[in-house]
Design an enzyme around this catalytic site. Structure first.
Site, PDB file in Angstrom:
ATOM      1  N   GLY A  70      -8.941  -7.329   9.617  1.00  0.00           N
ATOM      2  CA  GLY A  70      -7.847  -6.601  10.310  1.00  0.00           C
ATOM      3  C   GLY A  70      -7.290  -7.155  11.490  1.00  0.00           C
ATOM      4  NE  ARG A  71     -12.582  -6.486  15.087  1.00  0.00           N
ATOM      5  CZ  ARG A  71     -13.649  -5.734  15.548  1.00  0.00           C
ATOM      6  NH1 ARG A  71     -13.466  -4.765  16.561  1.00  0.00           N
ATOM      7  NH2 ARG A  71     -14.659  -6.005  15.107  1.00  0.00           N
TER       8      ARG A  71
ATOM      9  NE  ARG B  98      -8.547   0.394   3.010  1.00  0.00           N
ATOM     10  CZ  ARG B  98      -8.597   0.174   4.455  1.00  0.00           C
ATOM     11  NH1 ARG B  98      -7.672   1.007   4.980  1.00  0.00           N
ATOM     12  NH2 ARG B  98      -9.178  -0.632   5.060  1.00  0.00           N
TER      13      ARG B  98
ATOM     14  CE1 TYR C 139      -2.242   9.123   6.820  1.00  0.00           C
ATOM     15  CE2 TYR C 139      -3.485   7.213   6.291  1.00  0.00           C
ATOM     16  CZ  TYR C 139      -2.862   8.111   7.241  1.00  0.00           C
ATOM     17  OH  TYR C 139      -2.352   7.429   8.093  1.00  0.00           O
TER      18      TYR C 139
ATOM     19  CD  GLN D  28      -2.968   1.293   2.421  1.00  0.00           C
ATOM     20  OE1 GLN D  28      -2.274   1.745   3.423  1.00  0.00           O
ATOM     21  NE2 GLN D  28      -4.069   0.806   2.365  1.00  0.00           N
TER      22      GLN D  28
END
Length: 390
Positions: A317-318, A226, A174, A102
């Site tokens: 993810g987690r 994304r 971002y 990424q």
């Protein structure tokens, strides 16, 4: 073994087949050296989680020194990173897992301290409403073109390092999102103003990446993108903007679209009367042209199966922090041994780097699923910056 839908392969429109529909979501782990070079701890962390899943995406890697967002951040900004980046790519590609890097630029979501005295740059000189952030310097046209080139150079390094693809990080506030947002982009030139002009920067980056990939001869190289579909600021990105942007992305030549949200089934933050999940709206806007990758709140095989009934890829993810062998245990008919809690005694076995563990057990203790009685229930978002939900 249950025949879950997410265990079936999927072929992208560039001919690359992903062996199953489960993806490791890009997650901040803040474990690189100060100069952005990958550490051996990171390599082992990713190695342990590859092999079962179809695709593994790294945490965000900056494409230039001025794009750095936080300490311990991975970099793809210079050739010096290539030896360790190559080791990381190989570690991620075990047993057919696709390795995706990424890439991003933090824009205004950084500080002059992190940038070693340089003022942050963004689309406009507007400070983000986050603690400790600064008014950025508005980028010149020359700087905009340089950043576009930086994304291309980072992609070339990803190819040289042996990655199977890159994911353009156009989400989580971002720089790319800053150009798309009417909150952070109040320019009056061709890079701002109208919705069409605010799409120009991300589409130019995609075009540059396609040029680099074409010149490399790597026809099977994956380009993902994304997005964050909404902002709560006013002015800000509303769902109507995103639903006009998505068809442009579908036609741009990318190979998948990844929607960054804290829950796969989340509805609009700005229109409480609209109860249709945002991801279903985005899927309709894609019109079947490219696959949709969703993330958020997926922990169990049942969660993933429900998600993959609707969408092509499910990112986790987690749960992959806590259970690196999530897919393998399902394939071995051993679902009962899947762990949904973390304990300090698991850290070494799970190859969790020390900075990530500190992050999980201090600022973001609730998301770790730590097995202590003090653990409050909490929701979180996969893969965002350290000053937001993890």
């Amino acid at each position: 073994m249950a025949k879950y839908n997410f265990l079936t392969p999927f072929t992208l429109n560039n001919g690359v087949t992903i062996k199953n529909r489960i993806v490791m979501a890009p997650m901040t782990e803040m474990s690189s050296f100060e100069n952005g070079i990958v550490t051996n701890d990171e390599i082992e962390y990713y190695r342990l989680r590859s092999g079962g899943i179809g695709m593994e995406i790294t945490g965000c890697a900056n494409v230039s020194d001025l794009g750095k967002g936080f300490e311990g951040e991975l970099s793809a900004s210079k050739d010096a990173v290539l030896p360790q980046l190559s080791k990381l790519a190989q570690a991620m590609k075990s047993n057919g897992t696709k390795a995706v890097l990424q890439i991003f630029n933090a824009g205004r979501m950084t500080t002059s301290k992190i940038l070693r005295g340089e003022q942050p740059r963004s689309a406009s000189a507007i400070r983000a409403e986050r603690p400790g952030l600064e008014i950025p310097q508005e980028m010149t046209v020359e700087e905009i073109n340089q950043v576009i080139s930086d994304f291309g150079s980072a992609t070339k390094r990803a190819i040289q390092a042996g990655f199977d693809g890159v994911e353009i990080h156009g989400a989580n506030t971002y720089l790319i999102q800053q150009f798309f947002s009417p909150n952070s982009n109040q320019r009056t030139d061709e890079w701002g103003g109208s919705l069409e002009n605010r799409m120009r920067f991300p589409l130019a980056i995609i075009k540059e990446l396609q040029r680099v990939v074409k010149n490399s001869g790597k026809k099977d190289f994956i380009i993902g993108y994304r997005i964050s579909p909404e902002e709560i600021e006013n002015p800000g990105i509303h769902l109507e903007d995103t639903l006009q942007f998505v068809p442009k992305l579908a036609d741009s030549g990318i190979h998948y679209l990844h929607v960054s949200m804290g829950n796969v089934w989340r509805t609009s933050l700005n229109n409480k009367d609209d109860q249709e999940p945002i991801n279903q709206k985005i899927k309709a806007a894609l019109n079947g042209k490219i696959p949709l990758m969703v993330v958020g709140g997926v922990e169990t095989p049942a969660d993933a199966s429900k998600s993959t009934d609707e969408f092509e890829f499910t990112a986790i993810g987690r749960e992959l922090i806590r259970e690196p062998k999530w897919v393998e245990k399902i394939l071995s008919d051993d679902e009962g041994s899947i762990r949904y809690k973390l304990s300090p005694s698991d850290v070494e076995e799970l190859a969790i780097p020390s900075p990530l563990w500190d992050f999980l057990t201090t600022v973001f203790r609730p998301i770790a699923g730590l097995s202590t009685e003090k653990d409050p229930a909490a929701n979180f978002m996969d893969s965002v910056a350290p000053w937001e939900k993890f």
